[in-house]
Design an enzyme around this catalytic site. Structure first.
Site, short mmCIF file in Angstrom:
data_model
loop_
_atom_site.label_atom_id
_atom_site.label_comp_id
_atom_site.label_asym_id
_atom_site.label_seq_id
_atom_site.Cartn_x
_atom_site.Cartn_y
_atom_site.Cartn_z
N CYS A 1 46.98 43.38 28.27
CA CYS A 1 46.26 42.20 27.79
C CYS A 1 44.77 42.51 27.61
O CYS A 1 44.42 43.18 26.66
CB CYS A 1 46.53 41.01 28.70
SG CYS A 1 46.39 39.46 27.80
N HIS B 1 52.20 40.73 28.91
CA HIS B 1 52.21 41.05 30.35
C HIS B 1 53.59 41.55 30.80
O HIS B 1 54.41 40.77 31.30
CB HIS B 1 51.84 39.80 31.16
CG HIS B 1 50.40 39.43 31.04
ND1 HIS B 1 49.42 39.97 31.84
CD2 HIS B 1 49.78 38.58 30.20
CE1 HIS B 1 48.25 39.45 31.49
NE2 HIS B 1 48.44 38.61 30.50
N GLU C 1 54.36 43.19 33.30
CA GLU C 1 54.52 43.18 34.77
C GLU C 1 55.37 42.00 35.25
O GLU C 1 55.96 42.05 36.32
CB GLU C 1 53.16 43.18 35.48
CG GLU C 1 52.31 41.92 35.37
CD GLU C 1 51.44 41.84 34.12
OE1 GLU C 1 51.77 42.48 33.11
OE2 GLU C 1 50.42 41.12 34.16
N1 GLN Z 1 40.60 37.13 27.93
C1 GLN Z 1 41.57 37.65 27.02
C2 GLN Z 1 42.15 36.57 26.13
O1 GLN Z 1 42.06 35.41 26.43
C3 GLN Z 1 42.67 38.39 27.75
C4 GLN Z 1 43.53 37.52 28.60
C5 GLN Z 1 44.38 38.27 29.58
O2 GLN Z 1 44.10 39.43 29.88
N2 GLN Z 1 45.36 37.63 30.16
O3 GLN Z 1 42.71 36.86 25.10
#
Ligand code: GLN
Length: 534
Positions: free
Chosen positions: A382, A508, A510
């Site tokens: 992410c 994600h 994970e």
């Molecule tokens: N801040 C970034 C976004 O909003 C990444 C978010 C995250 O890593 N969950 O896109």
């Protein structure tokens, strides 16, 4: 008819109620029962999505896009239960629903009160999880500690529910602490007595006590607890400290907790089937053949729980590779202060996890640069994907000062930016790109050799995306777009060739890793780290 197990906690917090609940779920599944788990959280936020990780720890995302408590992660890792939005009930959600109904006139003529309206709403939400299913057992974990003001409506609701369901259909398991006092060389039962007393004051008599203790509990201590707390002696279960959380179901099995639960709930059961868990999870964790050191470069490093699923998924990758994964937790601001060499010279792999906001970003970018040029396996998740894109833009594509518009509103090369649909959104709660989306995986890539599938579903939680205006130049400079959400042509996975393993994902992974089936990307990342360690 579905049976219910309520799990409450006493004496102090952090006794591991989530892991205890998940372990009971695992144990009952191993006896052939179909189960689900629910977490009740007493805070007034509708969901934890708007809380700081320092307040709450990780926000766990379900397949249907709910932002939930991290205990739901334990539920999914330990069991096969289907865990969705309705498996997390918060005070905020309950009040939100009751107030909405009140405005619609559903309670016309009545004063709306905690009892019965709030408690009825809680009971209904709990029963909804079982409605229309063939679940044998639903396990409901009540957050907080007995004695907290906030959790009282939940406790009252489960008291009523237990009464309504009748004997043999619902039980309460109370998790308490039996502290060891060194100077007296004794374990003390008084805190447990008080905690159970407090529960009884509000009308709940626990059926089973799970006693967290550093020392094994002798029959004398167990008898004393049983006598004062009004439970059978074999319902006093010791819960000792274990080396890995995945051993907890085995420990409960040794204490015959499942036999007791099945007897109290009048359930038919099969013989145990925990062999695989024993041999392919716990034994492997305890007897690794090799070890690797992986740096996790984030900003909530001080807090144990902020990257819970990441740490667990790395451990699963270790299990799959017979390796012990030593995690070196690095605060990206420390890298900004002291440089990468002070922290990254001795690691076999680098992972940058998700996150929000500007603080620490440049340290993450430095760490990624170090991984890219020194050919150290890199896994970006992410924000760790977005920072990898920024690093590549600046240092490989010549896009000077490239950035994400999250960190710099007006920037010449906004390689990460908001889609138009996100620009219109004003509300903060539940409005990110959330939950499972389809990702098309390109053959002949690291991603494909991990998944061995051309289509996967992965969970998201972010607002910003890769800016497709720059895709051509990135491609030209060697970045491979190996995963795409085709309906909107969004970059989901990017990777680099001429590198042992450099993969960064917008989602994600994970959240979908389990100890007995590591997520393919975590498995391959750890494999690459093991290789580079040789
Ligand atoms: N801040 C970034 C976004 O909003 C990444 C978010 C995250 O890593 N969950 O896109």
């Amino acid at each position: 008819m579905t049976k219910y197990i309520f799990i409450t906690g006493g004496v102090v917090s952090s006794l591991g109620k989530g892991i205890a609940s998940a372990s009971i779920g695992k144990l009952l599944e191993s006896r052939g029962l179909k189960i689900s788990l629910v977490k009740c959280d007493p805070y007034i936020n509708v969901d934890p999505g708007t809380m700081n990780p320092y307040q709450h720890g990780e926000v766990y995302v379900t397949e249907d896009g709910a932002e939930t408590d991290l205990d739901l992660g334990h539920y999914e890792r330990f069991t096969n239960a289907v865990i969705l939005k309705d498996n997390n009930i918060t005070t905020g959600k309950i009040y939100d629903s009751v107030i909405r109904k009140e405005r619609q006139g559903e309670y016309l003529g009545n004063t709306v009160q905690v009892i019965p309206h709030i408690t009825d709403e809680i009971k209904q939400s709990i029963r909804n999880v079982a409605a229309g299913t063939n679940l044998d057992v639903v396990i409901i974990e009540i957050g907080g500690t007995v004695g907290d003001i906030e959790s009282l409506p939940f406790l009252e609701a489960i008291r009523q529910l237990k009464q309504e369901l009748g004997r043999g259909n619902a039980i309460d398991i109370h998790l308490t602490l039996v502290p060891y006092i060194k100077s007296a060389d004794e374990v003390k039962t008084k805190p447990t007595q008080h905690s159970v007393g407090k529960l009884r004051e509000i009308g709940i008599q626990p059926d089973i006590l799970l006693c967290r203790s550093e020392k094994p509990l002798g029959i004398d201590v167990r008898s004393k607890i049983a006598l004062f707390c009004n439970v059978e002696v074999d319902a006093v279960i010791q819960a000792l400290d274990v080396t890995t959380i995945y051993e907890v179901p085995l420990m409960f099995k040794a204490e015959k907790l499942d036999d007791l639960v099945l007897r109290l709930l009048n359930l038919n059961y099969k013989a145990h089937d925990l062999k695989y868990w024993e041999s392919d999870v716990v034994k492997r964790i305890k007897n690794p053949q090799t070890s690797v050191k992986i740096a996790v470069v984030g900003k909530y490093i001080a807090l144990q729980d902020a990257y819970k699923s990441i740490y667990e998924a790395l451990a699963h990758g270790g299990i799959a590779n017979n390796a012990r994964v030593e995690i070196k937790k690095i605060d990206s601001e420390d890298i900004m202060r002291q440089g990468v060499h002070a922290y990254l010279n001795d690691v076999d792999g680098i992972l940058v996890p998700g996150g929000f906001g500007l603080r620490g970003i440049e340290g993450k970018i430095q760490a990624i640069h170090f991984a890219r040029v020194n050919k150290i396996p890199y896994f970006g998740i992410c924000l760790g994907m977005q920072t990898a894109v920024i690093e590549f833009a600046r240092n490989a594509c010549g896009l000077e000062n490239a950035n994400s518009t999250e960190f710099k509103k007006k920037t010449r090369y906004p390689v990460i930016s908001l889609l138009e649909e996100q620009q219109k959104i004003k509300d903060k709660g539940g409005t990110m790109r959330l939950g499972a989306y389809k990702c098309a995986v390109k053959k002949g890539t690291f991603a494909y050799s991990a998944y061995k599938k051309t289509q996967v579903f992965e969970r998201h939680r972010h607002r910003y995306e890769f800016n497709n205006k720059f895709r051509n130049i990135f491609k030209k400079k060697g970045m491979v777009f190996s995963g795409i959400f085709t309906p909107k042509n969004l970059a989901e996975i990017v990777e680099l060739r001429n590198h042992p393993w450099f993969v960064a994902v917008q989602f994600h992974p994970e959240f979908k890793s389990k100890p007995d089936s590591a997520h393919p990307l975590f498995r391959e990342f750890v494999r690459a780290a093991v290789k580079s360690n040789k």
